[in-house]
Write a protein that holds these residues in place. Structure first.
Motif, short mmCIF file in Angstrom:
data_model
loop_
_atom_site.label_atom_id
_atom_site.label_comp_id
_atom_site.label_asym_id
_atom_site.label_seq_id
_atom_site.Cartn_x
_atom_site.Cartn_y
_atom_site.Cartn_z
N ASN A 2 -26.62 -35.34 -76.31
CA ASN A 2 -27.47 -36.10 -77.23
C ASN A 2 -27.08 -37.57 -77.15
O ASN A 2 -25.90 -37.90 -77.17
CB ASN A 2 -27.30 -35.64 -78.68
CG ASN A 2 -27.89 -34.26 -78.95
OD1 ASN A 2 -27.27 -33.44 -79.59
ND2 ASN A 2 -29.08 -34.01 -78.46
N GLY A 3 -28.09 -38.44 -77.01
CA GLY A 3 -27.83 -39.87 -76.99
C GLY A 3 -27.42 -40.42 -75.63
O GLY A 3 -27.13 -41.61 -75.51
N ALA A 4 -27.43 -39.58 -74.60
CA ALA A 4 -26.99 -40.02 -73.27
C ALA A 4 -27.97 -41.00 -72.63
O ALA A 4 -27.61 -41.75 -71.72
CB ALA A 4 -26.79 -38.82 -72.35
N GLY A 5 -29.22 -40.98 -73.09
CA GLY A 5 -30.23 -41.89 -72.52
C GLY A 5 -31.32 -41.17 -71.75
O GLY A 5 -32.10 -41.81 -71.02
N LYS A 6 -31.42 -39.86 -71.93
CA LYS A 6 -32.40 -39.06 -71.17
C LYS A 6 -33.84 -39.48 -71.48
O LYS A 6 -34.63 -39.70 -70.57
CB LYS A 6 -32.22 -37.56 -71.48
CG LYS A 6 -30.83 -37.03 -71.23
CD LYS A 6 -30.73 -35.54 -71.51
CE LYS A 6 -30.95 -35.16 -72.95
NZ LYS A 6 -29.91 -35.67 -73.89
N SER A 7 -34.15 -39.58 -72.78
CA SER A 7 -35.53 -39.94 -73.15
C SER A 7 -35.88 -41.35 -72.69
O SER A 7 -36.99 -41.59 -72.21
CB SER A 7 -35.73 -39.83 -74.66
OG SER A 7 -35.58 -38.49 -75.08
N LEU A 8 -34.93 -42.25 -72.83
CA LEU A 8 -35.18 -43.64 -72.39
C LEU A 8 -35.43 -43.67 -70.89
O LEU A 8 -36.34 -44.37 -70.42
CB LEU A 8 -34.00 -44.55 -72.77
CG LEU A 8 -33.81 -44.82 -74.27
CD1 LEU A 8 -32.55 -45.66 -74.49
CD2 LEU A 8 -35.03 -45.51 -74.87
N LEU A 9 -34.64 -42.92 -70.13
CA LEU A 9 -34.82 -42.92 -68.68
C LEU A 9 -36.20 -42.38 -68.32
O LEU A 9 -36.89 -42.92 -67.44
CB LEU A 9 -33.71 -42.09 -68.01
CG LEU A 9 -33.75 -42.09 -66.48
CD1 LEU A 9 -33.49 -43.50 -65.93
CD2 LEU A 9 -32.74 -41.12 -65.89
N LEU A 10 -36.62 -41.33 -69.00
CA LEU A 10 -37.93 -40.74 -68.73
C LEU A 10 -39.05 -41.76 -69.03
O LEU A 10 -40.01 -41.88 -68.28
CB LEU A 10 -38.10 -39.49 -69.60
CG LEU A 10 -38.79 -38.30 -68.96
CD1 LEU A 10 -38.12 -37.88 -67.68
CD2 LEU A 10 -38.84 -37.13 -69.94
N ARG A 11 -38.89 -42.49 -70.14
CA ARG A 11 -39.89 -43.49 -70.50
C ARG A 11 -39.92 -44.64 -69.49
O ARG A 11 -40.98 -45.20 -69.23
CB ARG A 11 -39.60 -44.05 -71.90
CG ARG A 11 -40.03 -43.10 -73.00
CD ARG A 11 -39.46 -43.50 -74.34
NE ARG A 11 -39.80 -42.50 -75.34
CZ ARG A 11 -40.86 -42.57 -76.15
NH1 ARG A 11 -41.65 -43.62 -76.11
NH2 ARG A 11 -41.11 -41.60 -77.00
N LEU A 12 -38.76 -44.98 -68.95
CA LEU A 12 -38.73 -46.01 -67.91
C LEU A 12 -39.46 -45.52 -66.66
O LEU A 12 -40.24 -46.26 -66.05
CB LEU A 12 -37.27 -46.35 -67.56
CG LEU A 12 -36.53 -47.22 -68.59
CD1 LEU A 12 -35.02 -47.09 -68.41
CD2 LEU A 12 -36.96 -48.69 -68.45
#
Ligand SMILES: Nc1ncnc2c1ncn2[C@@H]1O[C@H](COP(=O)(O)OP(=O)(O)OP(=O)(O)O)[C@@H](O)[C@H]1O
Ligand SMILES: [Mg+2]
Length: 270
Positions: free
Chosen positions: A39-49
């Motif tokens: 949790n919080g590793a940056g998975k969702s942000l990476l996907l959005r990028l």
């Protein structure tokens, strides 16, 4: 085909805080990719990028096969908390098709196909917002699949689902993959990643610390944090089965469990 997709030294800062740090990777056609991390590793942000919803602060995101075409038209994304319009199930899909400029005459057949592939036909006329979370997640997949994207980004599509709904959603993901759409998905569920991944990207605190084939990642990752992540999972489920993982420390005697469900304690005859 808009793939391959390359990220080169992608960093994302929000309010001066780096949240995705110097990520470089390439997504080729074919394989299914699972993006793993706590949790919080940056998975969702990476996907959005990747999907183009966020622009990198520095670095680049490049679709090599787009050749001047708008890559947004060839990809879809299902969010961690999908938003349903205040309309029927069928109308939710119709709206997505309209946004993609699909001819009106073609829409009913595409809607019916997407609903039948996801087991939602009987709910076609139900208001989307009354669906259970499992059904909403299926609708989100149906809505994305109806667009026939080349690449589909899925952000934790089973995060809040029970095992039966998770199984149903994974079955749909397998069908979308079999129909030729490239799947890039996040999960923090290692057993799910074992079931679905061809390739794994492992994120830790905003950094991509390992990219490997699923076999390599689960057998023998290079990165120590990835090793710990996998070992933690192994210890978790193996203890439940009273089996020690390879290399796992013995528990102190008080906590040691007996194999085979536990022999009966010996009685003193005297
Ligand atoms: N808009 C934002 N502003 C500030 N911080 C943010 C923003 N979005 C995300 N973050 C932070 O960035 C980090 C990564 O967030 P992200 O949502 O990508 O994690 P994640 O790996 O998807 O986690 P989870 O498994 O919980 O979904 C988190 O620490 C989060 O708090
Ligand atoms: Mg997330």
């Amino acid at each position: 085909m808009i793939l391959p997709l390359s990220l080169e030294n992608v960093t994302l800062e929000i309010d001066g805080t780096p949240l995705v740090k110097d990520v470089s990777c390439t997504f080729e056609a074919g394989a299914r990719t699972m993006i793993l991390g706590a949790n919080g590793a940056g998975k969702s942000l990476l996907l959005r990028l990747c999907h183009g919803l966020l622009k990198p602060t520095t670095g680049s995101v490049h679709w090599h096969g787009a050749l001047g075409r708008d890559p947004a038209r060839f990809q879809a994304m299902v969010f961690q908390r999908p938003v349903m319009l205040r309309r029927t199930v069928a109308a939710n899909i119709a709206y997505a098709l309209k946004l993609k400029d699909i001819a009106k005459a073609d829409r009913p057949a595409l809607i019916e196909e997407a609903l039948s592939h996801t087991g939602l036909l009987r709910l076609a006329d139900t208001p989307a917002r009354v669906l259970s979370s499992g059904e909403q997640q299926k609708l989100a997949l149906a809505r994305a699949w109806a667009l026939n994207p080349e690449v589909l980004f899925l952000d934790e599509p089973t995060a809040n689902l029970d095992p039966a709904a998770t199984y149903a959603v994974e079955t749909i993901i397998n069908a979308i993959d079999a129909a030729g759409t490239r799947i890039v998905m996040t999960t923090h569920d290692l057993s799910q990643a074992r079931r679905l991944a061809d390739e794994v990207l492992f994120l830790h605190r905003g950094r991509l610390v390992e990219q490997a084939s699923a076999d390599k990642f689960f057998d023998n990752p290079d990165n120590d944090i990835a090793k710990e992540f996998i070992k933690g999972d192994l210890m978790w489920w193996r203890h439940g089965r009273n089996v020690r993982a390879p290399g796992e420390a013995r528990l102190p005697p008080r906590h040691r469990r007996v194999r085979g469900g536990g022999a009966k304690p010996k009685r003193n005859k005297s």
